[in-house]
Scaffold this active site. Structure first.
Site, PDB file in Angstrom:
ATOM      1  N   GLY A   5     -39.157  47.230  12.579  1.00 52.56           N
ATOM      2  CA  GLY A   5     -39.021  46.625  13.681  1.00 52.56           C
ATOM      3  C   GLY A   5     -37.901  47.304  14.779  1.00 52.56           C
ATOM      4  O   GLY A   5     -37.637  48.101  14.793  1.00 52.56           O
ATOM      5  N   SER A   6     -39.269  47.387  15.380  1.00 49.09           N
ATOM      6  CA  SER A   6     -39.094  48.318  16.654  1.00 49.09           C
ATOM      7  C   SER A   6     -39.521  48.444  18.093  1.00 49.09           C
ATOM      8  O   SER A   6     -40.273  47.230  18.004  1.00 49.09           O
ATOM      9  CB  SER A   6     -39.240  49.759  16.545  1.00 49.09           C
ATOM     10  OG  SER A   6     -40.131  50.136  15.997  1.00 49.09           O
ATOM     11  N   ARG A   7     -39.379  49.453  19.088  1.00 47.89           N
ATOM     12  CA  ARG A   7     -40.499  49.285  20.288  1.00 47.89           C
ATOM     13  C   ARG A   7     -40.519  50.770  20.555  1.00 47.89           C
ATOM     14  O   ARG A   7     -40.056  51.622  21.122  1.00 47.89           O
ATOM     15  CB  ARG A   7     -39.440  48.988  21.531  1.00 47.89           C
ATOM     16  CG  ARG A   7     -40.187  48.264  22.818  1.00 47.89           C
ATOM     17  CD  ARG A   7     -39.116  48.037  23.812  1.00 47.89           C
ATOM     18  NE  ARG A   7     -39.183  49.283  24.652  1.00 47.89           N
ATOM     19  CZ  ARG A   7     -38.269  48.506  26.337  1.00 47.89           C
ATOM     20  NH1 ARG A   7     -37.028  47.507  26.088  1.00 47.89           N
ATOM     21  NH2 ARG A   7     -38.727  49.226  27.317  1.00 47.89           N
TER      22      ARG A   7
END
Length: 417
Positions: A384-386
């Site tokens: 989970g990240s950007r």
């Protein structure tokens, strides 16, 4: 006199052979060059997997010069080349020593270095003279400790100074580490003539799906915990928890093949996920101009391998400190982030890998000086990240908006004007 680059010391375990998988890793840089190239292969044997892999990379406009290994008659190698047919014979020339070869775009050392650090340094210095400006030298060294008399340490040192990529090939006896060295700067325009690099440490499951090496390590840890739990508490079923988690953890690190658009004006997504924002801004760290930033959120269900949006040369890489806020919130703007700065024919392009609430580990595999093809794997972020892409604002037209779903390396997010 024919000279082999693999100098062995008395008492060493003997020659290290490169199998098909290692040969593919060593010749990967040759295979990704789609324009005419000149190559030099030093220390080749007629029936070696590396010679076969090198010949397989040749395109109609390519030329290859081959130097035999120590103890291999040049005549035998010439006969082997001639037996491959007219097409190969017209493009491959056999010489007795590297001194007889013309400067090459790519130099490949056929035998892994197993001697001392001084011998390895002398070999690299000598072969560097055969490189054209911006040329690349590829060499392997045994990976297990104690398999060399110092060559492995010297290659690590050389990679720290001149390295533009390494690859560990476990499926070889013994495993080898492949180093790619560039001693003079390469032109940015060369990146546009490359295809995405082949990465041997990704394990293929099917023709179109791989598992990143990080996934194998994480799954192995889960299986190890299950085994230890079973030994410590044989009557308990707690061991099932880590055992059942191994497969989902490995699946998180899936690495699918992607069809990269061939349109030279296309800018592709750097990651899978949902577009959070498309905005113009300024960031003095990357220059005085205005940038168009396209931010993409990656959930735990998305593929987390990041890719390069445009062809370019890595000119800077740095990590900015910060927090670990939810990647979907505005506070994520100040999270820990790794910035890869690319010099391209259209201007500066930046890829920012941002951590999230759960994501705490960023992997970036493109050292400064590396030439990267559009859609090439850059690294990954765990759980989970950007991922943000910064583009010269006045030079591109955005093609996505908030809420759109994109696929890394495949979806076109913008076009050069």
């Amino acid at each position: 006199m024919t000279q082999s680059p693999a100098v062995r010391t008395p008492g060493s375990p003997g020659p290290v052979r490169l199998g098909e998988r290692a040969a593919r890793a060593v010749t990967a840089e040759l295979a990704r060059h789609q324009s005419s190239k000149t190559a030099l292969l030093v220390g080749a044997e007629p029936e070696s997997a590396l010679l076969a892999a090198t010949v397989d990379t040749l395109l109609p406009g390519d030329t290859l010069t081959v130097v035999p290994a120590a103890g291999t008659p040049a005549g035998a190698l010439r006969e082997h080349v001639a037996a491959q047919g007219r097409w190969v014979a017209d493009r491959v020339r056999v010489v007795d020593s590297p001194a007889e070869a013309d400067p090459a775009d790519l130099v490949v050392v056929a035998e892994p270095l197993t001697g001392t650090a001084e011998e390895a340094r002398a070999t690299l210095d000598a072969l560097a003279k055969n490189l054209a400006d911006g040329g690349l030298l590829t060499v392997a060294v045994p990976a297990p400790p104690g398999r060399t008399a110092g060559a492995a340490a010297e290659l690590d040192r050389q990679s720290a100074l001149f390295g533009v990529g390494t690859d560990l090939v476990l499926r070889n006896r013994p495993p080898v580490r492949v180093h790619r060295l560039r001693f003079t700067a390469a032109e940015v325009a060369g990146a546009a003539r490359l295809t995405p690099a082949y990465r041997t440490s990704s394990v293929p499951l099917t023709r179109g799906m791989h598992i990143d090496s990080n996934g194998l390590a994480a799954a192995g840890i889960a299986v190890g915990l299950a085994a230890l739990t079973r030994l410590a508490r044989p009557k308990s079923r707690l061991w099932l928890l880590p055992a059942l988690a191994a497969a989902p953890v490995a699946a998180f690190f899936r690495d699918p093949e992607r069809d990269v658009p061939t349109d030279p004006a296309a800018v592709v997504a750097a990651a899978d996920g949902k577009v959070l924002s498309v905005e113009r801004l300024r960031d003095e760290r990357f220059g005085d101009g205005e940038f168009l930033r396209i931010a993409v959120f990656l959930s735990v269900l998305d593929v987390h391998v990041n890719r390069v949006p445009v062809a370019g040369k890595v000119v800077d890489y740095f990590v900015a400190d910060g927090g670990f806020a939810n990647a979907m919130t505005p506070d994520a703007e100040h999270n820990v982030a790794a910035y890869t700065v690319l010099d391209t024919e259209r201007g500066t392009v930046v890829v920012a890998q941002r951590t999230g609430l759960i994501a705490r580990r960023i992997v970036q595999r493109a050292p400064v000086g590396a030439l990267l093809a559009r859609g090439e794997r850059l690294g990954l972020i765990r759980f989970g990240s950007r991922t943000d892409v910064y583009l010269p604002a006045d030079a591109v037209q955005p093609l996505v908006g908030p809420g759109d779903r994109v696929l890394g390396g495949s979806s076109v997010i913008a076009r050069w004007r």
